[in-house]
Design an enzyme around this catalytic site. Structure first.
Site, PDB file in Angstrom:
ATOM      1  N   LYS A  41      -6.144  -8.253  -7.647  1.00 50.78           N
ATOM      2  CA  LYS A  41      -7.325  -8.487  -6.821  1.00 50.78           C
ATOM      3  C   LYS A  41      -8.427  -7.457  -7.110  1.00 50.78           C
ATOM      4  O   LYS A  41      -8.123  -6.286  -7.319  1.00 50.78           O
ATOM      5  CB  LYS A  41      -6.870  -8.368  -5.363  1.00 50.78           C
ATOM      6  CG  LYS A  41      -7.917  -8.690  -4.324  1.00 50.78           C
ATOM      7  CD  LYS A  41      -7.286  -8.635  -2.937  1.00 50.78           C
ATOM      8  CE  LYS A  41      -7.696  -7.385  -2.232  1.00 50.78           C
ATOM      9  NZ  LYS A  41      -7.871  -7.412  -0.820  1.00 50.78           N
ATOM     10  N   LYS A  46     -12.370  -2.737  -3.503  1.00 55.34           N
ATOM     11  CA  LYS A  46     -13.408  -1.698  -3.421  1.00 55.34           C
ATOM     12  C   LYS A  46     -12.855  -0.292  -3.610  1.00 55.34           C
ATOM     13  O   LYS A  46     -13.579   0.607  -4.013  1.00 55.34           O
ATOM     14  CB  LYS A  46     -14.202  -1.815  -2.114  1.00 55.34           C
ATOM     15  CG  LYS A  46     -13.401  -1.743  -0.837  1.00 55.34           C
ATOM     16  CD  LYS A  46     -14.341  -1.802   0.360  1.00 55.34           C
ATOM     17  CE  LYS A  46     -14.010  -2.907   1.338  1.00 55.34           C
ATOM     18  NZ  LYS A  46     -12.701  -2.818   2.001  1.00 55.34           N
ATOM     19  N   LYS A  65       0.822  -1.219   0.000  1.00 58.54           N
ATOM     20  CA  LYS A  65       0.000   0.000   0.000  1.00 58.54           C
ATOM     21  C   LYS A  65       0.853   1.265   0.000  1.00 58.54           C
ATOM     22  O   LYS A  65       0.489   2.261  -0.607  1.00 58.54           O
ATOM     23  CB  LYS A  65      -0.970   0.006   1.189  1.00 58.54           C
ATOM     24  CG  LYS A  65      -2.123  -0.982   1.025  1.00 58.54           C
ATOM     25  CD  LYS A  65      -3.314  -0.620   1.898  1.00 58.54           C
ATOM     26  CE  LYS A  65      -4.488  -1.552   1.631  1.00 58.54           C
ATOM     27  NZ  LYS A  65      -5.675  -1.278   2.435  1.00 58.54           N
TER      28      LYS A  65
END
Ligand code: AQP
Length: 326
Positions: A192, A195, A111
């Site tokens: 992946k 959202k 991240k």
């Protein structure tokens, strides 16, 4: 009864990946375990969030939990930030966690490379997750393989604290579901489905209209062949659609390949789209009934009260052992 704890981040609209990988498991597990479920809003702010979107996503997440079959009579449901002991406990545990251990976390590396100007919370977030788990003496933490490392960290922290201050925490274990494949992005099937992804074309949101779902699945990236065969390396797009089909029907991958051996991609995609639309239909209907209901607020008020009482005891125990306060 053994206790489990699960939370999802309100970091965007929930996806088919969240449903297959997490929510369905939660619905199944509520029959077997005492279950604590929360909305991890403190986790969501480790990356920038728009406040009004965040507030909307928090309520929406609760409505989706309930619409998907999570029963408030069998689960304690609450919003993480409405229970102050999560953040309080996290501070104590952060001070007991070596910096280097956090820098090694795979998700942090991932991240921090994707986001610019991220806050220190992105690094310390696994300690907050450890607090979430350890406050309730959870026996198991249902989790995808991607979060396993964080549960290991929670175990390490608990063991270290117990050694230093006496038996305070139960050592939790990850509970990795046997089914529940990783669902990938429809446009870029090697990554992946997420959202918070910036490109909504590859992501099926649970609240997407039937037409939008169909369009996204019919437009999913595949390959230049015409064979419906599971091969993650060479055919990630079609393998992802097979995974979705397998996850939603329970029909094995072999049987799916056999069933569609004489079909083209268009036929298979149409069937996957029908299946996803049918699966999400009752959830979307129930969601509309719930989203503005007072029932949600009642559940959350009760959840905040009940979990705060439990968490407070654990927090005060460690605070006292560490010599804080009077
Ligand atoms: N694509 C996926 N396939 C299967 N399972 C998935 N999960 C998430 N995406 C998929 C599972 O859903 C839960 C969500 O956990 P989270 O909300 O804490 O965040 P996450 O894992 O980082 O999920 P997202 O959707 O990718 O959110 P963002 O975009 O905010 O990072 C977990 O149980 C996860 O395994």
């Amino acid at each position: 009864m053994k206790k489990i704890l699960t939370g999802l981040q309100p970091s965007g609209n929930l996806t088919l990946g969240n449903y297959i990988g997490a929510i369905r498991q939660m619905v199944r597990l509520q029959e077997e375990y005492e279950s604590i479920i929360f909305v991890a809003d403190l986790h969501a702010i480790t990356v920038a969030q728009n406040p009004s979107e965040l507030r909307k996503n928090i309520r929406s997440l609760i409505a989706i939990y309930l619409a998907s079959g999570i029963d408030p009579k069998k689960n304690t449901i609450f919003i993480q930030s409405e229970n102050i002991y999560h953040a309080n406990m996290s501070w104590l545990l952060e001070c007991l966690t070596p910096y280097g251990e956090l820098g090694r976390m795979t998700q942090f590396k991932d991240k921090s490379s994707k986001h610019q100007n991220f806050g220190a919370g992105l690094l310390t977030y696994p300690v907050l997750m450890a607090s979430d788990i350890l406050l309730y003496d959870a026996d198991y933490v249902p989790t995808g393989i991607d979060q396993k490392q964080h549960v290991e960290l929670a175990r390490n922290i608990a063991e270290r604290v117990n050694k230093k201050y006496g038996e305070i925490f139960k050592i939790p274990e990850p509970l990795i579901p046997e089914t529940g494949a990783k669902i990938c992005d429809l446009v870029n099937p090697t990554k992946k489905m997420s959202k918070s992804d910036e490109n909504p074309k590859g992501v099926i949101y649970l609240l997407d209209s039937d037409d939008v779902i169909r369009k996204k699945i019919m437009g999913a990236t595949t390959d230049s062949e015409t064979v419906i065969k599971y091969d993650i390396e060479n055919k990630p797009g079609i393998s992802n659609l097979i995974n979705i089909y397998n996850s939603l029907t329970g029909i094995s991958i072999k049987e799916i390949e056999e069933k569609y051996k004489d079909s083209n991609y268009g036929t298979f995609k149409k069937d996957v789209a029908d299946l996803v639309i049918e699966t999400l239909k009752p959830i979307k209907e129930k969601y509309q009934e719930l989203i503005n209901s007072k029932e949600i607020d009642k559940i959350l008020d009760e959840g905040a009260l009940k979990t705060s009482e439990i968490a407070k005891k654990k927090y005060l125990l460690l605070k006292d052992k560490m010599g804080l306060g009077r």
